[in-house]
Write a protein that holds these residues in place. Sequence first.
Motif, PDB file in Angstrom:
ATOM      1  N   ALA A 247      38.308  45.177 -34.971  1.00 41.92           N
ATOM      2  CA  ALA A 247      39.248  45.618 -33.935  1.00 41.92           C
ATOM      3  C   ALA A 247      40.026  44.442 -33.360  1.00 41.92           C
ATOM      4  CB  ALA A 247      38.499  46.358 -32.833  1.00 41.92           C
ATOM      5  N   VAL A 248      39.366  43.284 -33.245  1.00 40.05           N
ATOM      6  CA  VAL A 248      40.045  42.088 -32.747  1.00 40.05           C
ATOM      7  C   VAL A 248      41.114  41.659 -33.749  1.00 40.05           C
ATOM      8  CG1 VAL A 248      39.745  39.642 -32.211  1.00 40.05           C
ATOM      9  CG2 VAL A 248      38.125  41.319 -31.319  1.00 40.05           C
ATOM     10  N   LYS A 249      40.741  41.630 -35.037  1.00 40.97           N
ATOM     11  CA  LYS A 249      41.693  41.216 -36.070  1.00 40.97           C
ATOM     12  C   LYS A 249      42.869  42.179 -36.184  1.00 40.97           C
ATOM     13  CE  LYS A 249      38.348  38.759 -38.966  1.00 40.97           C
ATOM     14  NZ  LYS A 249      37.653  38.716 -40.283  1.00 40.97           N
ATOM     15  N   SER A 250      42.659  43.438 -35.807  1.00 39.86           N
ATOM     16  CA  SER A 250      43.723  44.445 -35.866  1.00 39.86           C
ATOM     17  C   SER A 250      44.493  44.521 -34.557  1.00 39.86           C
ATOM     18  CB  SER A 250      43.132  45.820 -36.194  1.00 39.86           C
ATOM     19  OG  SER A 250      42.429  45.794 -37.412  1.00 39.86           O
ATOM     20  N   ASN A 251      44.158  43.607 -33.619  1.00 38.34           N
ATOM     21  CA  ASN A 251      44.812  43.574 -32.303  1.00 38.34           C
ATOM     22  C   ASN A 251      44.576  44.843 -31.490  1.00 38.34           C
ATOM     23  OD1 ASN A 251      45.999  40.970 -32.647  1.00 38.34           O
ATOM     24  ND2 ASN A 251      47.621  41.885 -33.915  1.00 38.34           N
ATOM     25  N   LYS A 252      43.470  45.517 -31.777  1.00 30.82           N
ATOM     26  CA  LYS A 252      43.089  46.673 -30.974  1.00 30.82           C
ATOM     27  C   LYS A 252      42.278  46.235 -29.752  1.00 30.82           C
ATOM     28  CE  LYS A 252      44.714  49.760 -33.923  1.00 30.82           C
ATOM     29  NZ  LYS A 252      45.850  50.654 -33.586  1.00 30.82           N
ATOM     30  N   LEU A 253      41.587  45.106 -29.869  1.00 29.18           N
ATOM     31  CA  LEU A 253      40.805  44.530 -28.776  1.00 29.18           C
ATOM     32  C   LEU A 253      41.106  43.041 -28.692  1.00 29.18           C
ATOM     33  CD1 LEU A 253      37.291  46.180 -29.376  1.00 29.18           C
ATOM     34  CD2 LEU A 253      38.985  46.842 -27.673  1.00 29.18           C
ATOM     35  N   LYS A 254      40.896  42.485 -27.512  1.00 27.51           N
ATOM     36  CA  LYS A 254      41.058  41.046 -27.332  1.00 27.51           C
ATOM     37  C   LYS A 254      39.732  40.347 -27.604  1.00 27.51           C
ATOM     38  CE  LYS A 254      44.769  41.381 -23.924  1.00 27.51           C
ATOM     39  NZ  LYS A 254      45.198  41.044 -22.538  1.00 27.51           N
ATOM     40  N   PRO A 255      39.783  39.104 -28.038  1.00 20.18           N
ATOM     41  CA  PRO A 255      38.542  38.368 -28.302  1.00 20.18           C
ATOM     42  C   PRO A 255      37.648  38.232 -27.083  1.00 20.18           C
ATOM     43  CG  PRO A 255      40.434  37.235 -29.250  1.00 20.18           C
ATOM     44  CD  PRO A 255      40.985  38.303 -28.363  1.00 20.18           C
ATOM     45  N   THR A 256      38.287  38.315 -25.882  1.00 16.85           N
ATOM     46  CA  THR A 256      37.528  38.143 -24.636  1.00 16.85           C
ATOM     47  C   THR A 256      37.022  39.458 -24.070  1.00 16.85           C
ATOM     48  OG1 THR A 256      39.628  38.214 -23.436  1.00 16.85           O
ATOM     49  CG2 THR A 256      38.751  36.026 -24.027  1.00 16.85           C
ATOM     50  N   ALA A 257      37.227  40.584 -24.811  1.00 13.89           N
ATOM     51  CA  ALA A 257      36.738  41.877 -24.331  1.00 13.89           C
ATOM     52  C   ALA A 257      35.221  41.819 -24.197  1.00 13.89           C
ATOM     53  CB  ALA A 257      37.142  42.984 -25.299  1.00 13.89           C
ATOM     54  N   LEU A 258      34.715  42.461 -23.131  1.00 12.15           N
ATOM     55  CA  LEU A 258      33.291  42.403 -22.820  1.00 12.15           C
ATOM     56  C   LEU A 258      32.493  43.455 -23.577  1.00 12.15           C
ATOM     57  CD1 LEU A 258      33.491  41.804 -18.980  1.00 12.15           C
ATOM     58  CD2 LEU A 258      33.067  40.120 -20.780  1.00 12.15           C
ATOM     59  N   VAL A 259      31.269  43.046 -23.966  1.00 11.95           N
ATOM     60  CA  VAL A 259      30.372  43.923 -24.722  1.00 11.95           C
ATOM     61  C   VAL A 259      29.012  43.920 -24.028  1.00 11.95           C
ATOM     62  CG1 VAL A 259      29.262  44.314 -26.946  1.00 11.95           C
ATOM     63  CG2 VAL A 259      31.565  43.347 -26.869  1.00 11.95           C
ATOM     64  N   PRO A 260      28.404  45.089 -23.777  1.00 12.93           N
ATOM     65  CA  PRO A 260      27.075  45.118 -23.163  1.00 12.93           C
ATOM     66  C   PRO A 260      26.011  44.647 -24.166  1.00 12.93           C
ATOM     67  CG  PRO A 260      27.738  47.334 -23.768  1.00 12.93           C
ATOM     68  CD  PRO A 260      28.934  46.449 -24.005  1.00 12.93           C
ATOM     69  N   VAL A 261      25.149  43.755 -23.717  1.00 16.28           N
ATOM     70  CA  VAL A 261      24.098  43.229 -24.588  1.00 16.28           C
ATOM     71  C   VAL A 261      22.786  43.145 -23.822  1.00 16.28           C
ATOM     72  CG1 VAL A 261      25.784  41.855 -25.877  1.00 16.28           C
ATOM     73  CG2 VAL A 261      24.481  40.792 -24.027  1.00 16.28           C
ATOM     74  N   LYS A 262      21.720  43.081 -24.585  1.00 12.86           N
ATOM     75  CA  LYS A 262      20.409  42.777 -24.012  1.00 12.86           C
ATOM     76  C   LYS A 262      19.999  41.417 -24.561  1.00 12.86           C
ATOM     77  CE  LYS A 262      15.628  44.412 -23.635  1.00 12.86           C
ATOM     78  NZ  LYS A 262      14.667  45.480 -23.989  1.00 12.86           N
ATOM     79  N   LEU A 263      19.843  40.432 -23.630  1.00 13.97           N
ATOM     80  CA  LEU A 263      19.499  39.071 -24.014  1.00 13.97           C
ATOM     81  C   LEU A 263      17.979  38.921 -24.053  1.00 13.97           C
ATOM     82  CD1 LEU A 263      20.301  36.125 -24.589  1.00 13.97           C
ATOM     83  CD2 LEU A 263      20.353  35.756 -22.109  1.00 13.97           C
ATOM     84  N   LEU A 264      17.453  38.609 -25.250  1.00 21.16           N
ATOM     85  CA  LEU A 264      16.012  38.439 -25.423  1.00 21.16           C
ATOM     86  C   LEU A 264      15.560  37.056 -24.982  1.00 21.16           C
ATOM     87  CD1 LEU A 264      15.593  39.951 -29.017  1.00 21.16           C
ATOM     88  CD2 LEU A 264      15.204  41.120 -26.837  1.00 21.16           C
ATOM     89  N   THR A 265      14.279  36.937 -24.728  1.00 23.28           N
ATOM     90  CA  THR A 265      13.709  35.619 -24.442  1.00 23.28           C
ATOM     91  C   THR A 265      13.445  34.915 -25.765  1.00 23.28           C
ATOM     92  OG1 THR A 265      11.421  36.361 -24.520  1.00 23.28           O
ATOM     93  CG2 THR A 265      12.568  36.570 -22.404  1.00 23.28           C
ATOM     94  N   ALA A 266      13.331  33.601 -25.703  1.00 22.85           N
ATOM     95  CA  ALA A 266      13.027  32.835 -26.915  1.00 22.85           C
ATOM     96  C   ALA A 266      11.681  33.252 -27.490  1.00 22.85           C
ATOM     97  CB  ALA A 266      13.037  31.339 -26.602  1.00 22.85           C
ATOM     98  N   GLU A 267      10.737  33.596 -26.587  1.00 25.28           N
ATOM     99  CA  GLU A 267       9.408  34.010 -27.042  1.00 25.28           C
ATOM    100  C   GLU A 267       9.487  35.334 -27.809  1.00 25.28           C
ATOM    101  OE1 GLU A 267       4.949  34.982 -25.219  1.00 25.28           O
ATOM    102  OE2 GLU A 267       6.614  34.490 -23.888  1.00 25.28           O
ATOM    103  N   ASP A 268      10.304  36.302 -27.303  1.00 23.57           N
ATOM    104  CA  ASP A 268      10.470  37.587 -27.996  1.00 23.57           C
ATOM    105  C   ASP A 268      11.059  37.379 -29.394  1.00 23.57           C
ATOM    106  OD1 ASP A 268       9.453  39.103 -25.972  1.00 23.57           O
ATOM    107  OD2 ASP A 268      11.402  39.566 -25.064  1.00 23.57           O
ATOM    108  N   VAL A 269      12.016  36.477 -29.459  1.00 22.24           N
ATOM    109  CA  VAL A 269      12.649  36.219 -30.750  1.00 22.24           C
ATOM    110  C   VAL A 269      11.644  35.619 -31.720  1.00 22.24           C
ATOM    111  CG1 VAL A 269      14.412  34.879 -31.950  1.00 22.24           C
ATOM    112  CG2 VAL A 269      14.940  35.967 -29.756  1.00 22.24           C
ATOM    113  N   ALA A 270      10.835  34.679 -31.210  1.00 24.95           N
ATOM    114  CA  ALA A 270       9.868  34.008 -32.077  1.00 24.95           C
ATOM    115  C   ALA A 270       8.798  34.971 -32.573  1.00 24.95           C
ATOM    116  CB  ALA A 270       9.229  32.835 -31.335  1.00 24.95           C
ATOM    117  N   ASN A 271       8.379  35.899 -31.726  1.00 25.96           N
ATOM    118  CA  ASN A 271       7.252  36.767 -32.063  1.00 25.96           C
ATOM    119  C   ASN A 271       7.650  38.113 -32.683  1.00 25.96           C
ATOM    120  OD1 ASN A 271       5.417  34.847 -31.088  1.00 25.96           O
ATOM    121  ND2 ASN A 271       5.550  35.658 -28.993  1.00 25.96           N
ATOM    122  N   PHE A 272       8.807  38.631 -32.248  1.00 23.65           N
ATOM    123  CA  PHE A 272       9.108  40.029 -32.622  1.00 23.65           C
ATOM    124  C   PHE A 272      10.498  40.232 -33.235  1.00 23.65           C
ATOM    125  CE2 PHE A 272       6.407  40.127 -28.733  1.00 23.65           C
ATOM    126  CZ  PHE A 272       5.232  40.590 -29.325  1.00 23.65           C
TER     127      PHE A 272
END
Length: 624
Positions: free
Chosen positions: A121-146
């Motif tokens: 969508a960014v490459k097609s100029n439908k969205l801007k590169p700075t458009a916001l996206v909802p995310v869930k940020l994991l902990t480093a421990e979660d990434v390492a284990n799961f």
Amino acid sequence: MTNSIQAQATHTKASISPTSHKTKAGSHKPDIAQKSATAANSVVALATTAKPVLLQLQINQLVLSELNVRKGDAAKADDEQLYASILAHGILQNLIVEPMNAQGLYPVLGGGRRLRQLIKAVKSNKLKPTALVPVKLLTAEDVANFATELSLTENFMRANMHPVDEFHAFADMVNKGASIADVAARFGVKAKFVQQRMKLSMVAPVVLDAYKAGNVSLDIVMVFTIASVEKQVEVWELAGDRRYNENQFRNMLKEAAVSAEHYLALFVGQDEYEKAGGVVTSDLFSDEVYLDDKALLESLATAKLEIEAAKLIARGWKWADVKLVSEYDELAGFGLLDRKAGEYDAAEMALAGCLLVLKSYGEPVSIYLGLVRKDDKKALAQLQASVQVDSLHDGDVKKIEDKDASGYSAALNDDLRAQRLIIAKHALMSAPSVALDTLHFSVCASAFTDSRYGSRPLHLSVNDTTCHPKTGLLTDNKAVQLIEDIKASFNIVWAGLPTVAERFNAFCVLDVKEKEKQVAYATAMMFEASIDSSHQAVEAVISTLDVKWSNYWRPTAETFFKRVSVPILIDMAQPVMGEQWALQAATLKKKDLATQVDSLVNGERKGLDDAQKAYFDALMPAGF
């Protein structure tokens, strides 16, 4: 929805929440393309976190994680639908990201497909590169284990909605005012996909319930869309507990309809059918089109044939009948006029007629000329007896009197001619080189000679010349089934194509051997009848064929022996039975002698030696 949850990052300078705007209708619609400068500037990079947090990140801050378990690409259609959904509704489920990497980006552990469509969508100029996206940020421990478990769970632990619920959901959106094109665009599908779901939603509830319960397949449900709900219920109740397949249900649902590709529909034409008020329905799942009123179609076809029949009667024929269904023995019981110098005699035409038959393949209509009904045969015989025939080409035709040199009656000769003809046809189509020579000779004879009757072996109007005996059945002759077997082996897909041009082009590209076989078959089916050398051109062709007549048909008491005289019966058997047998046979009644000779030809033949058996195995009536 996840992106409606306000995420608090207590150790950031500002709280971040998804932006939204009101549409003209006043409803809230997620729009990841719209954001305020404040929101864009408020995103703070978190290198790590003590516990998973919900927040929003810019598209240009995200990168696909190497730990994402989805390595293969999804189907193109699925990606197109996801892309359309993102443009229409935004991200409805947050992505799962790892802590910031050394390049200052957040690897996406869960939601790789969504990220790819966001980048598109960014490459097609439908969205801007700075458009916001909802995310869930994991902990480093979660990434390492799961990491693997979480990525797999994100991809694996899903339960698709039942298709019936999908059908009703699509229909509900359109019923509430959305256009089919708009719904299709929002879900990245074609308009036909939406139309199909709406059609499925209107299937009788009893059928949909059976589908939800797993008692019928989706293919069965799709078949039910071709009929009204009332008809669906009727057929469903009629089926009861019996398990029918799609074709059986289709035939039950459309019992009074025919396909637009049916020969009746092609002959009449869909436009003419609709002009007459005929209803047309279509199957959205197979592109099949149905003409629902078969009775109307048959009426229009009959009327079209009767126009041609009237033209034939105007030419001098006594009658002209039409048939909508072709049958193997459609000429059974008819006599056949002979043409003289290629023309029919006007007086004889007044006692004969024509039959126009609609065909299911090949040329749409077969026209049989010169047919004589049983009631007219006596009058025709009297007419012919009163005419002095002195203009026949010498050597081409030998006139068969009521009793000819063989001693057989005219009726018996007709029957023998029918049996001999069907055998000759099989022999000719089994010898393609002879058949081609016969065909080419007949065409050239017509072009370069006076083409008198008997001068060429084919009936060039391309009609089936098969005739039927009045006593006995032609189906008792093995050649009938052998001919059907040959026909069944052909590749005649070309004959069912809708236009002449398509049929011609498809025929032209057939394998040479296949084409020769089909031409041989067609040639043989035009082969003229002859018995006792009555047709010299036919006999010339037969003389080149190695025909074992007795392998196909055997004379019996009913079909032959009871119909000839005692002297003929004695003459047939005496060569191997001897003088003593002949003297004894002369004292028997004709019926008893006919039965005895029949037993010698077709019975157990006890007491006969091998030479006698071989003689009777090959015994055939004179003229064969």
